[in-house]
Write a protein that holds these residues in place. Structure first.
Motif, PDB file in Angstrom:
ATOM      1  N   TYR A 156       0.807  -1.213   0.000  1.00 20.93           N
ATOM      2  CA  TYR A 156       0.000   0.000   0.000  1.00 20.93           C
ATOM      3  C   TYR A 156       0.842   1.266   0.000  1.00 20.93           C
ATOM      4  O   TYR A 156       0.307   2.369  -0.055  1.00 20.93           O
ATOM      5  N   PRO A 191      -3.334   5.281   8.449  1.00 20.18           N
ATOM      6  CA  PRO A 191      -3.700   3.865   8.241  1.00 20.18           C
ATOM      7  C   PRO A 191      -4.804   3.384   9.175  1.00 20.18           C
ATOM      8  O   PRO A 191      -5.710   2.657   8.750  1.00 20.18           O
ATOM      9  N   TYR A 236      -8.342   4.896   8.164  1.00 21.79           N
ATOM     10  CA  TYR A 236      -8.977   4.242   7.022  1.00 21.79           C
ATOM     11  C   TYR A 236      -9.435   2.833   7.383  1.00 21.79           C
ATOM     12  O   TYR A 236     -10.524   2.400   7.005  1.00 21.79           O
ATOM     13  N   TYR A 237      -8.607   2.122   8.139  1.00 22.63           N
ATOM     14  CA  TYR A 237      -8.953   0.747   8.500  1.00 22.63           C
ATOM     15  C   TYR A 237     -10.258   0.683   9.289  1.00 22.63           C
ATOM     16  O   TYR A 237     -11.113  -0.175   9.036  1.00 22.63           O
ATOM     17  N   GLU A 243     -13.147   1.334   6.888  1.00 21.83           N
ATOM     18  CA  GLU A 243     -13.345   0.191   6.003  1.00 21.83           C
ATOM     19  C   GLU A 243     -13.995  -0.982   6.737  1.00 21.83           C
ATOM     20  O   GLU A 243     -14.860  -1.675   6.188  1.00 21.83           O
ATOM     21  N   THR A 244     -13.613  -1.207   7.980  1.00 23.96           N
ATOM     22  CA  THR A 244     -14.070  -2.379   8.730  1.00 23.96           C
ATOM     23  C   THR A 244     -15.472  -2.221   9.293  1.00 23.96           C
ATOM     24  O   THR A 244     -16.276  -3.161   9.261  1.00 23.96           O
ATOM     25  N   LEU A 287     -15.538   0.833  -2.397  1.00 25.03           N
ATOM     26  CA  LEU A 287     -14.649   0.898  -1.235  1.00 25.03           C
ATOM     27  C   LEU A 287     -13.294   0.291  -1.567  1.00 25.03           C
ATOM     28  O   LEU A 287     -12.241   0.794  -1.148  1.00 25.03           O
ATOM     29  N   LYS A 288     -13.294  -0.781  -2.360  1.00 24.13           N
ATOM     30  CA  LYS A 288     -12.040  -1.422  -2.760  1.00 24.13           C
ATOM     31  C   LYS A 288     -11.210  -0.499  -3.642  1.00 24.13           C
ATOM     32  O   LYS A 288      -9.986  -0.406  -3.484  1.00 24.13           O
ATOM     33  N   LYS A 313      -9.445   2.384  -1.644  1.00 27.10           N
ATOM     34  CA  LYS A 313      -8.308   2.075  -0.780  1.00 27.10           C
ATOM     35  C   LYS A 313      -6.980   2.473  -1.413  1.00 27.10           C
ATOM     36  O   LYS A 313      -6.155   3.159  -0.791  1.00 27.10           O
ATOM     37  N   LYS A 314      -6.775   2.051  -2.648  1.00 24.09           N
ATOM     38  CA  LYS A 314      -5.516   2.366  -3.317  1.00 24.09           C
ATOM     39  C   LYS A 314      -5.381   3.866  -3.531  1.00 24.09           C
ATOM     40  O   LYS A 314      -4.325   4.452  -3.292  1.00 24.09           O
ATOM     41  N   TYR A 372      -6.801   6.271  -1.835  1.00 22.25           N
ATOM     42  CA  TYR A 372      -6.690   6.944  -0.541  1.00 22.25           C
ATOM     43  C   TYR A 372      -5.253   6.947  -0.037  1.00 22.25           C
ATOM     44  O   TYR A 372      -4.725   7.979   0.394  1.00 22.25           O
ATOM     45  N   PHE A 373      -4.609   5.787  -0.091  1.00 22.93           N
ATOM     46  CA  PHE A 373      -3.237   5.710   0.413  1.00 22.93           C
ATOM     47  C   PHE A 373      -2.251   6.387  -0.533  1.00 22.93           C
ATOM     48  O   PHE A 373      -1.192   6.848  -0.102  1.00 22.93           O
TER      49      PHE A 373
END
Length: 758
Positions: A92, A129, A132-133, A136-137, A356-357, A360-361, A363-364
């Motif tokens: 990531y 990190p 975002y986690y 996402e969760t 959402l998937k 992720k990329k 966002y980071f």
């Protein structure tokens, strides 16, 4: 009467409600997982759950339908271990936005408009990190029940702390990820967040064992408390941590459960942020709960079978539909119009919806930009449909950076390093950077401007200029009056313009063009005095090149994990000038002699394989192909030839035998880590020139028979990795050096500005 009594007893048993309270305590709170695991195995029902700090996140996992086994798998995974330290797994990372590696120990960020106290860092780890986690969760489960914590699989509460008003803040609705993030915002470790205008910190500051919340909110018939919080210790005048902790935290009562409750206190003697002891802590919580099970079962007659719990969990998790989250809108706050435009172009391509998937990329990638300090995400579901809107709270980084560092060594290669950077975030990103090195071996400076353009395919344009001076004579370990090494001073001046684009997250491609003046001062004999004049060779050339790079290494020096792959193709053409000194055999001077253009291909590979927790194997390989021709004499030829430098130390030696126009080289590394932070490294390399460059009697160069010679080098070292940089002590071996073994001790990074010829 008997029948009425039995009916009453059955009704009471069936209606018996059990609440679980999970304390704070940092990494020690992983014991809560073992507690939940033991309760499930013994069919003890969990009707309500309340947590604070680490207890809030463990409780939230359980409340949204994760099994204790699934929670254990999560917290023991590499990803979870990384984010608790503010790091991301290498896949990531975003190589395109990574800062270049220099010899800096520390980076200080500041704003000239702020006073010095406001410029001090407020947190140890990067919160991006974790932020975002959590989103996402937990966002799917929370949004699908209307952000009402009573409608989760297990009704849930958590607490945070409002330090301005000196009071606890209770969360029972609203955005669940934000509530959890507030509850675990440990002061000075993790930055606090603002919710409804209140800046919130760790819930454990004012209520580290919220049994009062459990009783007030749910009034259960029986309470099981899991407590791993540290008891208050009187601070002394040398312990800043305990002083601050005592100032911030209120004393919490850990045994208000009464006769309708049981308190479980597992072993948890680990440091607050030591999350790598997960298995031991979970087992401790499990064992402590099993020891208390007779007392628990004596009080709780109601059971919840595994089959009932499984069906309940499946119904709730099927309802979440986390994988179907699609964002149709993006709202940004906390920055000006131009800064918001940069963020929007980095995430929301042509206003097209994204999953959402996919986020992720992106966002980071955005978060890796050194002009962004923080972005906090909140997913908001449309009240009448399944559409989501992403709300981002952005904050730009302080505009000025100062990098400071040094190399301290027993060898005369010590030096000081200072770097300065200015950042500006607008519709495009802009940064200006300059550094300087000062030492015996190497002195130099590097400056660049960088323009970052956001979008689906972000790219950067970077003009730069480098000046370097290498003095291999003054820095030699053998520099004494009676032992004179070969005299060699190199000066390198080059300007370059680079265009770079990403190729995935951990790789990038770039093309560059540059102009260089490469000069060398040297003697072609070992018999010289200080009064003699040196030969001078100048090579003025232009070049174009393309480069592809993958980098997932975990450290910028002495890595132990990840992989580096660098492939470069370069075409160059230039003019050679030679001014002989008074010791030179060849007394002919010439200027601006055109050299035959040449093509150079270079491939470098460095990878590490983890065999077990404390042992790794490294594999290194390098190959160079070049159509380069000879210069006017042997010394000028060997000076311009590609060099094999597989270890940090090897850069500080000039060894002719490890230079060739075309070569293959490889090596193996054995690395063991007996204690955290300390690596013992054994490295061995073989250098195989295709045609070795040899010196003829008239001081010109010639090639040997193909594959006639090969050479061996190695290193044995102990490296202790500190927050500032590595401390290393060891021995080098070069089979073609006058003294093949050399002892070294270093503190700092042996990293220099790039040479134009490399």
């Amino acid at each position: 009467m008997l029948l009425a009594f039995l009916l009453l007893w059955v009704t009471l048993v069936k209606s018996q409600k059990v609440g679980i309270v999970l304390s704070g305590g940092g990494a020690s709170g992983l014991t809560h997982i073992g507690v939940l695991k033991a309760l499930e195995e013994n069919e003890i029902p969990v009707d309500y759950i309340v947590g604070t700090s680490i207890g809030s996140i463990i409780g939230a996992y359980y409340a949204v339908g994760y099994t204790p086994e699934e929670i254990e798998h999560i917290v023991r995974a590499t990803f979870f271990q990384s984010i608790t330290k503010g790091d991301l797994p290498a896949k990531y990372d975003y190589l395109l936005k990574q800062r270049d590696s220099y010899a800096s120990w520390i980076t200080f960020k500041f704003n000239l408009r702020d006073n010095y106290l406001k410029n001090l860092p407020t947190n140890v780890i990067n919160s991006i990190p974790i932020d975002y986690y959590l989103m996402e969760t937990f966002t799917g489960a929370a949004n699908n029940v209307g952000n009402n914590f009573d409608s989760l699989m297990v009704p849930f509460r958590c607490v945070a702390s409002d330090v301005l008003r000196k009071q606890s803040v209770l969360f029972k609705k609203d955005d669940l990820p934000s509530a959890l993030r507030a509850s675990m915002s440990y002061p000075f470790y993790l930055r606090p967040i603002a919710i409804n205008g209140k800046l919130l910190f760790d819930g454990g500051l004012y209520n580290n064992f919220p049994t009062d919340v459990m009783q007030k909110e749910f009034s259960p018939d029986f309470v099981i408390g899991s407590n791993v919080s540290e008891s208050t210790v009187a601070p002394d005048d040398d312990d800043l941590y305990l002083q601050l902790r005592s100032l911030l935290m209120n004393q919490t009562e850990f045994s208000p459960l009464g006769e309708n409750g049981v308190l479980i206190s597992p072993w948890s003697n680990v440091s607050t942020f030591s999350f790598d002891n997960a298995k031991r802590l979970i087992d401790s919580g499990y064992a402590a709960t099993i020891r208390s099970m007779p007392l628990i079962k004596k009080q709780i007659q109601r059971i919840q079978t595994k089959e009932e719990l499984k069906k309940k969990r499946e119904r709730f998790r099927n309802y979440q539909k986390v994988e179907n989250i699609v964002f149709n809108d993006l709202k940004i706050s906390g920055c000006n119009e131009n800064q918001c435009s940069f963020i929007r172009k980095s995430l929301f391509y042509k206003q097209a919806p994204f999953t959402l998937k996919q986020l992720k990329k992106r966002y980071f990638r955005l978060a890796s930009d050194d002009k962004i300090k923080n972005i906090f995400p909140v997913a908001v579901k449309d009240s009448v449909g399944d559409k989501y809107s992403l709300h981002l709270i952005g904050k730009k980084e302080k505009p000025f950076y100062i990098d400071a560092g040094a190399i301290l060594s027993n060898r005369p290669i010590s030096e000081a390093f200072l770097g300065f950077q200015y950042n500006h975030l607008g519709k495009i990103g802009f940064s200006a950077y300059a550094n300087g090195y000062l030492g015996k071996l190497y002195s130099g400076s590097f400056s660049k401007l960088r323009f970052d353009f956001p979008g689906r395919l972000p790219f950067y344009i970077e003009p730069s200029f480098t000046y370097s001076r290498w003095d291999y004579y003054s820095s030699s370990a053998l520099f004494f009056d009676f032992l004179k090494p070969a005299y060699l001073v190199q000066e390198d001046k080059f300007g370059e313009v680079t265009l770079g684009v990403p190729v995935g997250n951990v790789s990038q491609a770039n093309v560059a063009a540059g102009l260089t003046e490469w000069s060398n001062s040297y003697y072609q004999t070992d018999l010289f005095t200080r009064a003699d004049t040196t030969d001078k060779t100048y090579f003025d050339y232009w070049y174009v090149q393309s480069n592809y790079k993958i980098n997932t290494l975990n450290r910028k020096m002495y890595p132990t994990e990840g992989m580096l792959l660098n492939a470069r193709a370069r075409f160059l053409e230039g003019r050679e000038s030679h001014i002989p000194g008074n010791t030179s055999i060849d007394t002919t001077e010439f200027r601006n002699k055109y050299r035959t253009p040449w093509l150079q291909l270079k491939l470098t590979f460095d990878s590490y394989i983890k065999t077990n927790k404390s042992f790794r194997i490294g594999i290194f390989g390098e190959a160079v192909y070049s159509t380069q021709s000879f210069f006017s004499n042997y010394q000028a030829t060997i000076l311009s030839a590609p060099a094999f430098n597989p270890t940090p130390e090897s850069q500080t030696f000039f060894i002719e035998a490890f230079r060739a126009h075309n070569y293959f080289a490889g090596g193996l590394k054995a690395i063991t880590t007996p204690v955290r932070g300390l690596d013992i490294r054994l490295e061995a390399y073989v250098f195989q020139p295709v045609l070795s460059i040899q010196k003829k009697s008239d001081n010109t160069a010639d090639y040997s028979t193909p594959f006639l010679y090969r050479h061996v080098s190695g290193m044995a070292t102990a490296v202790y990795n500190t927050a500032a940089g590595p401390i290393s002590i060891g021995v080098n071996y070069y089979d073609q050096y006058e003294y093949p073994f050399s002892f070294f001790f270093h503190f700092g990074y042996i990293i220099f500005n790039r040479k134009s010829i490399d």
